[in-house]
Structures are given as structure tokens and as C-alpha cells.
Design a protein around this motif. Structure first.
Motif, PDB file in Angstrom:
ATOM      1  N   ASN A   1      45.038  40.107  38.589  1.00  0.00           N
ATOM      2  CA  ASN A   1      43.963  40.908  39.198  1.00  0.00           C
ATOM      3  C   ASN A   1      43.692  40.451  40.631  1.00  0.00           C
TER       4      ASN A   1
ATOM      5  N   LYS B   1      46.300  41.727  42.747  1.00  0.00           N
ATOM      6  CA  LYS B   1      46.214  43.192  42.857  1.00  0.00           C
ATOM      7  C   LYS B   1      45.103  43.612  43.808  1.00  0.00           C
ATOM      8  N   TYR B   2      43.936  42.944  43.659  1.00  0.00           N
ATOM      9  CA  TYR B   2      42.781  43.408  44.438  1.00  0.00           C
ATOM     10  C   TYR B   2      42.563  42.599  45.720  1.00  0.00           C
TER      11      TYR B   2
ATOM     12  N   ASP C   1      39.353  34.838  44.764  1.00  0.00           N
ATOM     13  CA  ASP C   1      40.173  35.524  45.763  1.00  0.00           C
ATOM     14  C   ASP C   1      39.309  35.956  46.933  1.00  0.00           C
TER      15      ASP C   1
ATOM     16  N   TYR D   1      37.270  49.435  31.011  1.00  0.00           N
ATOM     17  CA  TYR D   1      36.297  49.616  32.094  1.00  0.00           C
ATOM     18  C   TYR D   1      36.978  49.278  33.413  1.00  0.00           C
ATOM     19  N   ARG D   2      36.918  50.237  34.319  1.00  0.00           N
ATOM     20  CA  ARG D   2      37.534  50.020  35.623  1.00  0.00           C
ATOM     21  C   ARG D   2      36.576  50.467  36.701  1.00  0.00           C
ATOM     22  N   VAL D   3      36.584  49.697  37.797  1.00  0.00           N
ATOM     23  CA  VAL D   3      35.681  50.043  38.893  1.00  0.00           C
ATOM     24  C   VAL D   3      36.207  51.312  39.574  1.00  0.00           C
TER      25      VAL D   3
ATOM     26  N   SER E   1      43.150  51.447  40.061  1.00  0.00           N
ATOM     27  CA  SER E   1      43.665  50.609  38.979  1.00  0.00           C
ATOM     28  C   SER E   1      44.975  51.170  38.448  1.00  0.00           C
TER      29      SER E   1
ATOM     30  N   GLY F   1      47.328  49.058  36.470  1.00  0.00           N
ATOM     31  CA  GLY F   1      46.364  48.403  35.567  1.00  0.00           C
ATOM     32  C   GLY F   1      46.092  49.250  34.319  1.00  0.00           C
ATOM     33  N   THR F   2      45.727  48.601  33.246  1.00  0.00           N
ATOM     34  CA  THR F   2      45.429  49.311  31.995  1.00  0.00           C
ATOM     35  C   THR F   2      43.924  49.325  31.711  1.00  0.00           C
ATOM     36  N   GLY F   3      43.179  48.512  32.426  1.00  0.00           N
ATOM     37  CA  GLY F   3      41.731  48.387  32.151  1.00  0.00           C
ATOM     38  C   GLY F   3      41.456  47.477  30.963  1.00  0.00           C
TER      39      GLY F   3
ATOM     40  N   LEU G   1      40.843  42.214  31.593  1.00  0.00           N
ATOM     41  CA  LEU G   1      39.674  41.323  31.491  1.00  0.00           C
ATOM     42  C   LEU G   1      39.163  41.232  30.056  1.00  0.00           C
TER      43      LEU G   1
END
Ligand code: ADP
Length: 591
Positions: free
Chosen positions: A495, A498-499, A523, A541-543, A548, A553-555, A558
Motif C-alpha cells: 500500500n 502504491k499510494y 510513507d 473499503y476503499r478511499v 485502487s 487493489g482489491t480493497g 488492510l
């Protein structure tokens, strides 16, 4: 209601009255007898004197010498302090010790005179007109042969006798009074002796009624009162035992009720609370001791509960319903209501038991949402794949360029599906292992483990020109399931990469305190807005959904981290400043 008298005042006056009446009767009887005795005594005395006079006087009667008779009368009368009167049978007075016979009237009508003529003796007590006082008269006939020559009458004033008798009566009365006083005191003592033990028993009974069973009743040597006292003592003992048993049973029931996690409320037919345990009070925010006797509407402000209570009271069958409390966060209570009956089987109220099913209801909701989310997540790539496959079949396959492009898109969606399924499988595996307690914790060197995780992500990081800096003491060890934990750190690093923007830096740091090990991954990426933080660890849950997905990403990343950390007995937290960066911190308990 008539006022109650004390036993003493019931007994004592009766005793006193009986004693006084007896005393008065005895006094009256004694003085009357005495008076009679005295009168009789005086009468016989007068008769004896008359006989003495008769002998001396008879010489003056035959032949009759009235002067001699009178002189003799006066002489004897002075000596004997007795009045002596001599009368002829005709009633004419011929001699009298105190008066001149010539002046005296005929005595033929006097009762004692008549008595003496007809009987051997006549007596009378009456008022003497001659002497003007009460006199006792005794008369006897004087006869030589047959005919009566004269009548000798002796008399004495009765006042003297009365005086003597009065004197004696006064003495008797004084004596009686003293005896009466003594009797009054004695009867007071006797009455007290009877009433005191009864009063003591009464006091004892009052103490028992107040619950003081230690009180010992006084011992009495009166058989009846002693028996009563023993019987009362025995009764108190049994009562004490029974009360103790009831108290013990009540305490047991209360202990059971208060240690129950289920809320229990008992109400009567008027919906007044009979009993409410701690759990119920805590559920509805009331105080058990204050609830008793008050109506359920007063104690709990929840219309759903009121409706449920009414339903439970009116239904013959057990009832069941969920009651939702929304005071602080939603709480689901599953209520079971049954009828309360007395020994005769009549309905006396209702018993309602509440189970807090909030967790179950939440889990049910999570599962429902999860199924919907999974379906939704899977549906998108499948629809895309299906669409491109159809396009290919419809002829696009013949155009090599299009076919290549479409196949690449299909591959991307298949990868996505695979990633989702892999993550789902990983999640369910962790959940299963946690549930079955299959997670095996072993001591590992933390630095080695973190290094391995970093190696996994190194390639992707390098592609973006990102440095990963590790800070961990060489000798730091932790007790954990190494492969699982590695996965968690990889997810966090993944993550972070990625972010993060290109050329950024990521820090992995491990420190320890007395009781925990803290591992943080920070980060300098885009950061997360505060409102998302509480829900960040939820599945799917994804922002930013599109971003994502774009980043593959799969959500679920986390959610997996959270489950792994929890499986090792730890917790995970996040801190973030939008635009500056994010720090995820794992707290693990030290072995
Ligand atoms: P995903 O597979 O979408 O990354 P995760 O469960 O790993 O799902 O993360 C959930 C969401 O949290 C992400 O969609 C992202 O918006 C946010 N997030 C996770 N880690 C970071 C991070 N280091 N910086 C910024 N946002 C992050």
C-alpha cells in the motif's frame, strides 16, 4: 374500639374490691355480733340483778309496804348503778330507784312488763320518756306462790352499751383499715407477679416481631406462663430458621439473577416491576433498586419494550421479539416473554428475558454486506470478460491487433479476479485458523522477518524509485506466526508503495516497550482524509475506488492485515495527514 386496659389494672381493682367487700362484711358481721352479744350479756346481767332485787324486795310485798319497797329500790339502785322499778301486777309503780313512784304513770302497757306477766321474763329496749334516754329494760315476776305479787324491772341506759360498742367498732374499723391497706399492697404485689411475666412475654413478642431473635424470654416458675414462654421461644427459633432459609434462598436467587448476562425483568399484571437484574438495568439504563414497585413505563423509556411487555402479559403462549435500543449506538436485544403464575396457576405477571444479540445481528449484517460486496466486486470483471469474449467471437478475433488488445484486457480482469479470490481465500483461512486456534506462534528474529518482507516488495519499490529504510535492533525477537505476519507487513508495504509518489521514502521501524513490540510502516504518500480512518480496515473499503482498481487493489489488503494482527493477539492503528503521508502501527504483546 374500646381502649385496652393493662392486665395489672384489670386484676388489681378486682382484688382490691373483693378484699374490701370481704373486710367490710367481716367488720359489719363482727360488730353486729358483738353488739348482740353485749346486749344479750347486759340483758342477762339485768335479769340476774332483778333476781337479786326480787329476793330482797319480796319481804316488803307480803304484806305490801310501798315505802319500804321504794326505799330499798333507791338504796340498791345507787349501789348497783342500775335503775330498779317495782310494779304491782296492775301496772302501778310502787318503787323506783330514780323517780318518785307517785309521779310515775301506770306501766301496764310496757312491753317488758307484759312479758314478765305472761312469760318468766320480759325485755325491751326503747326510749324512756321519764329519763329521756334509750334504755334497756328487763322485767321478772315476783311470786311467792302462784299469784304474781309484783314485777321487778331493772334497766340500764343503752347509750353506755352503744358507747362501748362504738369504741370497739372504731377499733375494728381502724384494724380493718390497716388490714385493708396491707391487703391493697399485697394484692398489688400479687397482681404484679401475675401481670409482670405476661408483660415480659409481650415485650419479647414485640422484639421477635422486630426481628430480634437473640432476645431470651424471662423464665417463669408459673406453670402456664413458663409453658407459654417456652412455646414462644420455640416459635421464635423456628421463625428465625425459616426467615434465614428464605433469606438464603432469596440471596441465592438474587446472586443467580445478578450474575446472569441476560437481562431479566419480572412485572406484575399492572406492569409494575417486581424484579429487575443488573444486566437488564444496564441494558435499559436504570437502577435496579429504584425500579422495584414502579411501572415499567416509568423505569424504561422505550415504546418497543412497553409494547412487548403488554404483549407478554396478554399472551398465553411465550412471545419473542427483538427490541432495538438506540441510545448510544444501536443495540439489539432479543426478548423472550413468558407468563408468571402463582402456586394456584393464576397469572400474576410476566417474566421477560433479554439477550444482547447486537454482535450476532452486526455479524449477520456484515456477512450480508460481504456477500453483496463480493458479488459486486466479482461482477464487474466478469461482465467485462464476458463482453470482450463476445466481441472476440463476433469477429474481433480475426483482427490480430484488436484480439491482442482485448485479450490483454481480459487477462487484466482475470488477474483482478484471481487477486480478489486469493485475498478472500487468505482472509477466510486466517479467520478459520483464528477460530480453531490453529495459529502457531514461534519466536523469530524480527529483523530477519522484516527484511524478507521488504525483499518481496523491493522490485516494485525500485520501479518507482522508492527507498525502503529499515530500523530494527538486531537482537529483537517476537513470538508470532512468521509467514502470516510477513504477509501483513507486505500488504502494508505494498500500500505504502502504491499510494506514494515516485522517488519517495518508506520507513519500517520496530521498537519495543516493557510489554509490547511496535512495528510501524510510514510513507510520504497522498495520505488519507480523517473521515475514512475508522472504516479503513473494513473489507472492500476503499478511499478512492477507481484509483485502487487502477493500482490493482482489491480493497481487502488492510482487512487481511487486521485479521493477521488480531490472530497474534495484537492490534493495528493508522495515523495520516492528507498530502503528507500515512503511518500504520502494529502493536504486539511481548511474550
Ligand atoms: P486496496 O487493495 O485498495 O489497497 P486496502 O485494504 O489495502 O485495499 O486499502 C484500503 C484503502 O485504504 C485503499 O483503497 C486506500 O485508499 C487506503 N490506503 C491504504 N494504505 C494507504 C496508504 N499507505 N496511503 C494512502 N491510502 C492508503
Amino acid at each position: 374500639m374500646s381502649r385496652k386496659k393493662r392486665l395489672l389494672w384489670q386484676l388489681y381493682p378486682s382484688y382490691l374490691l373483693i378484699t374490701l367487700i370481704s373486710l367490710m362484711a367481716v367488720t359489719w358481721y363482727a360488730s353486729t355480733s358483738l353488739r348482740n352479744f353485749f346486749l344479750e350479756q347486759t340483758a342477762s346481767d339485768l335479769e340476774a340483778r332483778a333476781h337479786l332485787v326480787e329476793r330482797q324486795i319480796s319481804v316488803h310485798l307480803d304484806p305490801l309496804d310501798p315505802k319500804g319497797v321504794d326505799l330499798l329500790c333507791k338504796k340498791i339502785g345507787r349501789r348497783a348503778s342500775t335503775r330498779i322499778t317495782i310494779m304491782l301486777p296492775s301496772g302501778q309503780v310502787i318503787g323506783d330507784s330514780e323517780e318518785d313512784p307517785g309521779k310515775m304513770d301506770n306501766h301496764a302497757d310496757r312491753p317488758e312488763f307484759n312479758g314478765a306477766l305472761n312469760k318468766p321474763y320480759g325485755a325491751s329496749t326503747r326510749y324512756s320518756l321519764t329519763l329521756r334516754k334509750n334504755m334497756m329494760y328487763v322485767a321478772i315476776p315476783v311470786k311467792k306462790t302462784h299469784p304474781i305479787l309484783a314485777v321487778v324491772r331493772t334497766s340500764i341506759p343503752v347509750d353506755a352499751i352503744d358507747e362501748v360498742i362504738d369504741n370497739i367498732q372504731i377499733k375494728i374499723a381502724v384494724g380493718g383499715l390497716i388490714i385493708g391497706l396491707f391487703a391493697a399492697m399485697l394484692s398489688l404485689v400479687v397482681s404484679r407477679r401475675i401481670s409482670r411475666p405476661i408483660e415480659d412475654l409481650k415485650k419479647g413478642a414485640e422484639r421477635f416481631a422486630r426481628g430480634d431473635f437473640q432476645f431470651r424470654l424471662p423464665v417463669s416458675n408459673l406453670e402456664e406462663i413458663g409453658g407459654l414462654s417456652e412455646a414462644m421461644g420455640e416459635m421464635a427459633l423456628q421463625l428465625h430458621e425459616r426467615i434465614n432459609t428464605i433469606m438464603r434462598q432469596r440471596n441465592e436467587i438474587e446472586a443467580v439473577l445478578s450474575s446472569m448476562v441476560e437481562g431479566v425483568i419480572a412485572v406484575d399484571m399492572e406492569q409494575r416491576v417486581i424484579s429487575m437484574n443488573h444486566a437488564a438495568a444496564e441494558m435499559f439504563g436504570s437502577i435496579p433498586s429504584e425500579a422495584k414497585g414502579r411501572s415499567i413505563q416509568e423505569v424504561v423509556r422505550n415504546t418497543l419494550l412497553h409494547e412487548f411487555v403488554t404483549k407478554a402479559l396478554s399472551s398465553r403462549e411465550p412471545v419473542e421479539k427483538d427490541v432495538v435500543l438506540s441510545s448510544d449506538g444501536e443495540r439489539f436485544l432479543n426478548g423472550h416473554g413468558t407468563m408468571l403464575r402463582d402456586a394456584e396457576g393464576n397469572q400474576t405477571g410476566a417474566l421477560i428475558v433479554f439477550n444482547d444479540v447486537t454482535r450476532i445481528r452486526r455479524l449477520e449484517k456484515i456477512r450480508r454486506d460481504f456477500v453483496a460486496n463480493v458479488s459486486h466486486e466479482i461482477k464487474t470483471p466478469i461482465t467485462a470478460i464476458k463482453g470482450f469474449v463476445e466481441t472476440l467471437r463476433d469477429g474481433a478475433v480475426k483482427n490480430i491487433e484488436d484480439a491482442d488488445r482485448f485479450l490483454a484486457i481480459i487477462e487484466k480482469h482475470v488477474d483482478r479476479l484471481e487477486a480478489i479470490i486469493e485475498d478472500l481465500l487468505a482472509l477466510s483461512r486466517i479467520e478459520r485458523e483464528t477460530e480453531r486456534e490453529e495459529v502457531v506462534l514461534a519466536e523469530v528474529r524480527l529483523k530477519d522477518m522484516l527484511k524478507t518482507a521488504i525483499q518481496v516488495c523491493e522490485a516494485t519499490a525500485m520501479a518507482k524509485g522508492i527507498r525502503i529504510e529499515l530500523s530494527c535492533a538486531e537482537d529483537m525477537v517476537a513470538k508470532l506466526d512468521a509467514p502470516l505476519f510477513e504477509q501483513a507487513v507486505v500488504n502494508l508495504l505494498d500500500n505504502a508503495i502504491k499510494y506514494s509518489n515516485n522517488e519517495g521514502a518508506i520507513g519500517v521501524e520496530a521498537t519495543q516497550t516493557d510489554n509490547e513490540i511496535i512495528i510501524s510502516v510510514s510513507d510520504q504518500g497522498c495520505g488519507i482524509e480523517k473521515k475514512h480512518l475508522p472504516r479503513l480496515f473494513e473489507r472492500f473499503y476503499r478511499v478512492d475506488k477507481a484509483r485502487s482498481r487502477e493500482l490493482g487493489g482489491t480493497g481487502l489488503g488492510l482487512a487481511i492485515v487486521k485479521h493477521i494482527v488480531q490472530a497474534q493477539g495484537g492490534s493495528v492503528a493508522v495515523e495520516s495527514t492528507p498530502g503528507k503521508g500515512t503511518t500504520f502501527t502494529i502493536h504486539l504483546p511481548r511474550a
